[in-house]
Design a protein around this motif. Structure first.
Motif, mmCIF file in Angstrom:
data_model
loop_
_atom_site.group_PDB
_atom_site.id
_atom_site.type_symbol
_atom_site.label_atom_id
_atom_site.label_comp_id
_atom_site.label_asym_id
_atom_site.label_seq_id
_atom_site.Cartn_x
_atom_site.Cartn_y
_atom_site.Cartn_z
ATOM 1 N N VAL A 141 -8.271 12.091 -1.959
ATOM 2 C CA VAL A 141 -6.996 12.178 -1.235
ATOM 3 C C VAL A 141 -6.026 13.043 -2.027
ATOM 4 C CG1 VAL A 141 -7.225 10.019 0.069
ATOM 5 C CG2 VAL A 141 -6.250 9.956 -2.214
ATOM 6 N N LYS A 142 -5.199 13.781 -1.306
ATOM 7 C CA LYS A 142 -4.290 14.740 -1.939
ATOM 8 C C LYS A 142 -2.827 14.322 -1.888
ATOM 9 C CE LYS A 142 -7.635 17.597 -2.756
ATOM 10 N NZ LYS A 142 -8.325 17.395 -4.005
ATOM 11 N N ASN A 143 -2.518 13.299 -1.080
ATOM 12 C CA ASN A 143 -1.127 12.859 -0.972
ATOM 13 C C ASN A 143 -1.075 11.433 -0.426
ATOM 14 O OD1 ASN A 143 -1.216 13.058 1.990
ATOM 15 N ND2 ASN A 143 -1.182 15.276 1.627
ATOM 16 N N ALA A 144 0.110 10.849 -0.445
ATOM 17 C CA ALA A 144 0.283 9.466 0.000
ATOM 18 C C ALA A 144 -0.086 9.293 1.467
ATOM 19 C CB ALA A 144 1.720 9.012 -0.246
ATOM 20 N N SER A 145 0.174 10.294 2.272
ATOM 21 C CA SER A 145 -0.150 10.223 3.697
ATOM 22 C C SER A 145 -1.658 10.068 3.915
ATOM 23 C CB SER A 145 0.374 11.472 4.406
ATOM 24 O OG SER A 145 0.053 11.430 5.767
ATOM 25 N N GLU A 146 -2.463 10.769 3.127
ATOM 26 C CA GLU A 146 -3.916 10.643 3.252
ATOM 27 C C GLU A 146 -4.403 9.257 2.824
ATOM 28 O OE1 GLU A 146 -5.949 13.884 1.340
ATOM 29 O OE2 GLU A 146 -5.104 15.367 2.716
ATOM 30 N N VAL A 147 -3.734 8.645 1.860
ATOM 31 C CA VAL A 147 -4.062 7.270 1.467
ATOM 32 C C VAL A 147 -3.820 6.335 2.648
ATOM 33 C CG1 VAL A 147 -3.423 5.325 -0.029
ATOM 34 C CG2 VAL A 147 -3.566 7.637 -0.982
ATOM 35 N N GLN B 111 -9.454 0.256 -2.582
ATOM 36 C CA GLN B 111 -9.430 0.698 -3.972
ATOM 37 C C GLN B 111 -8.887 2.108 -4.077
ATOM 38 O OE1 GLN B 111 -13.764 -0.016 -4.502
ATOM 39 N NE2 GLN B 111 -13.136 -1.295 -6.213
ATOM 40 N N ILE B 112 -8.082 2.326 -5.116
ATOM 41 C CA ILE B 112 -7.581 3.648 -5.440
ATOM 42 C C ILE B 112 -8.084 3.982 -6.842
ATOM 43 C CG2 ILE B 112 -5.542 5.104 -5.793
ATOM 44 C CD1 ILE B 112 -3.993 3.150 -3.974
ATOM 45 N N PHE B 113 -8.779 5.112 -6.963
ATOM 46 C CA PHE B 113 -9.346 5.524 -8.244
ATOM 47 C C PHE B 113 -8.577 6.722 -8.786
ATOM 48 C CE2 PHE B 113 -12.724 3.821 -5.582
ATOM 49 C CZ PHE B 113 -13.259 2.821 -6.403
ATOM 50 N N LEU B 114 -8.153 6.651 -10.029
ATOM 51 C CA LEU B 114 -7.532 7.761 -10.730
ATOM 52 C C LEU B 114 -8.541 8.257 -11.749
ATOM 53 C CD1 LEU B 114 -5.174 5.820 -9.748
ATOM 54 C CD2 LEU B 114 -3.799 6.976 -11.438
ATOM 55 N N ARG B 115 -8.900 9.530 -11.685
ATOM 56 C CA ARG B 115 -9.933 10.060 -12.577
ATOM 57 C C ARG B 115 -9.441 11.323 -13.283
ATOM 58 N NH1 ARG B 115 -13.495 8.148 -8.444
ATOM 59 N NH2 ARG B 115 -14.696 6.412 -9.295
ATOM 60 N N VAL B 116 -9.792 11.379 -14.548
ATOM 61 C CA VAL B 116 -9.516 12.553 -15.369
ATOM 62 C C VAL B 116 -10.809 13.366 -15.434
ATOM 63 C CG1 VAL B 116 -8.885 13.343 -17.669
ATOM 64 C CG2 VAL B 116 -7.836 11.278 -16.728
ATOM 65 N N TYR C 33 0.830 -1.213 0.000
ATOM 66 C CA TYR C 33 0.000 0.000 0.000
ATOM 67 C C TYR C 33 0.864 1.263 0.000
ATOM 68 C CZ TYR C 33 -4.085 -2.792 1.547
ATOM 69 O OH TYR C 33 -5.092 -3.684 1.669
ATOM 70 N N GLN C 34 1.875 1.282 0.860
ATOM 71 C CA GLN C 34 2.743 2.459 0.963
ATOM 72 C C GLN C 34 3.530 2.672 -0.323
ATOM 73 O OE1 GLN C 34 2.355 0.098 3.269
ATOM 74 N NE2 GLN C 34 2.449 0.946 5.324
ATOM 75 N N MET C 35 4.022 1.581 -0.902
ATOM 76 C CA MET C 35 4.783 1.691 -2.148
ATOM 77 C C MET C 35 3.912 2.240 -3.274
ATOM 78 S SD MET C 35 7.014 -1.779 -2.294
ATOM 79 C CE MET C 35 7.201 -2.678 -0.770
ATOM 80 N N VAL C 36 2.701 1.725 -3.382
ATOM 81 C CA VAL C 36 1.790 2.166 -4.439
ATOM 82 C C VAL C 36 1.415 3.639 -4.241
ATOM 83 C CG1 VAL C 36 -0.553 1.887 -5.365
ATOM 84 C CG2 VAL C 36 0.891 -0.121 -4.966
ATOM 85 N N ALA C 37 1.062 4.023 -3.021
ATOM 86 C CA ALA C 37 0.687 5.416 -2.751
ATOM 87 C C ALA C 37 1.845 6.353 -3.094
ATOM 88 C CB ALA C 37 0.280 5.580 -1.286
ATOM 89 N N ARG C 38 3.032 5.998 -2.676
ATOM 90 C CA ARG C 38 4.216 6.823 -2.970
ATOM 91 C C ARG C 38 4.413 6.959 -4.485
ATOM 92 N NH1 ARG C 38 9.088 3.668 -1.229
ATOM 93 N NH2 ARG C 38 8.478 2.597 -3.126
ATOM 94 N N ASP C 39 4.306 5.837 -5.208
ATOM 95 C CA ASP C 39 4.539 5.855 -6.652
ATOM 96 C C ASP C 39 3.459 6.634 -7.398
ATOM 97 O OD1 ASP C 39 6.798 4.361 -6.152
ATOM 98 O OD2 ASP C 39 5.981 2.489 -6.971
ATOM 99 N N ILE C 40 2.208 6.491 -6.978
ATOM 100 C CA ILE C 40 1.119 7.222 -7.646
ATOM 101 C C ILE C 40 1.328 8.724 -7.507
ATOM 102 C CG2 ILE C 40 -1.324 7.852 -7.422
ATOM 103 C CD1 ILE C 40 -1.895 4.855 -6.997
ATOM 104 N N PHE C 41 1.616 9.181 -6.303
ATOM 105 C CA PHE C 41 1.758 10.628 -6.116
ATOM 106 C C PHE C 41 3.049 11.159 -6.726
ATOM 107 C CE2 PHE C 41 -1.805 9.823 -3.390
ATOM 108 C CZ PHE C 41 -2.614 10.900 -3.686
ATOM 109 N N ALA C 42 4.052 10.321 -6.869
ATOM 110 C CA ALA C 42 5.259 10.733 -7.604
ATOM 111 C C ALA C 42 4.910 10.931 -9.085
ATOM 112 C CB ALA C 42 6.365 9.694 -7.448
ATOM 113 N N GLN C 43 4.075 10.071 -9.633
ATOM 114 C CA GLN C 43 3.655 10.208 -11.027
ATOM 115 C C GLN C 43 2.785 11.451 -11.238
ATOM 116 O OE1 GLN C 43 4.368 8.457 -13.890
ATOM 117 N NE2 GLN C 43 5.936 7.459 -12.641
#
Length: 139
Positions: free
Chosen positions: A96-102, A132-137, A33-43
C-alpha cells in the motif's frame, strides 16, 4: 513500530458492544484503523522513514477455520516452522502506498467477512478479524 518494535490493538467485548465500530468507524466517525493509517503515512514523510515499505493482510477466524479476506476468502493453513514460528500458508499481502489504500483493503475484506444478525446488533461480525500492517526496511 518505526524502531523495529511490534504493536497490537485488540478489541474485546460482548456482542453488540461496538468492537467493529470502534476499529472501523462509520460515516464521519473515524475508527482506530483510520487513525493508525493516517499516523503511519505521516511518519513515512519524515526523511528517516522514507525507505520503509508498507503492506497489509486481512484474515478471519470463523468456526475454527482461517480465511484470507483479501483473496476471495481462500482457506488458509496454519503452519509452524522448525524454529517454532507460526504462519499462515498462502496469506495474501498487498503493498500500500497511502492511508486510502489501507482503508480500501479493510473495506474489501469487510465486504466478504462473515456477518449475521443478533438481538443486540443487526450487522454483527460472526468471526474474529485480524488486519495486519507490516512495515519493512529493504535489505
Amino acid at each position: 513500530v518505526f524502531k523495529g518494535k511490534k504493536a497490537t490493538c485488540f478489541a474485546y467485548g460482548q456482542t453488540g458492544s461496538g468492537k467493529t465500530w470502534t476499529m472501523s468507524g462509520e460515516g464521519d466517525v473515524i475508527g482506530i484503523y483510520q487513525m493508525v493509517a493516517r499516523d503511519i503515512f505521516a511518519q513515512l514523510e519524515k526523511p528517516d522513514n522514507r525507505h520503509i515499505s508498507i503492506s497489509v493482510s486481512y484474515f478471519e477466524i470463523y468456526q475454527g477455520h482461517i480465511f484470507d479476506l483479501l483473496n476471495k476468502r481462500n482457506r488458509l493453513m496454519v503452519l509452524e516452522d522448525g524454529k517454532g514460528k507460526v504462519g499462515l500458508k498462502g496469506l495474501t499481502e498487498y503493498s500500500v502506498k497511502n492511508a486510502s489504500e489501507v482503508l480500501d483493503a479493510i473495506d474489501q475484506g469487510n465486504s466478504v467477512r462473515r456477518q449475521g444478525s443478533t438481538s443486540a446488533n443487526a450487522r454483527s461480525s460472526r468471526s474474529h478479524g485480524i488486519f495486519q500492517i507490516f512495515l519493512r526496511v529493504p535489505g
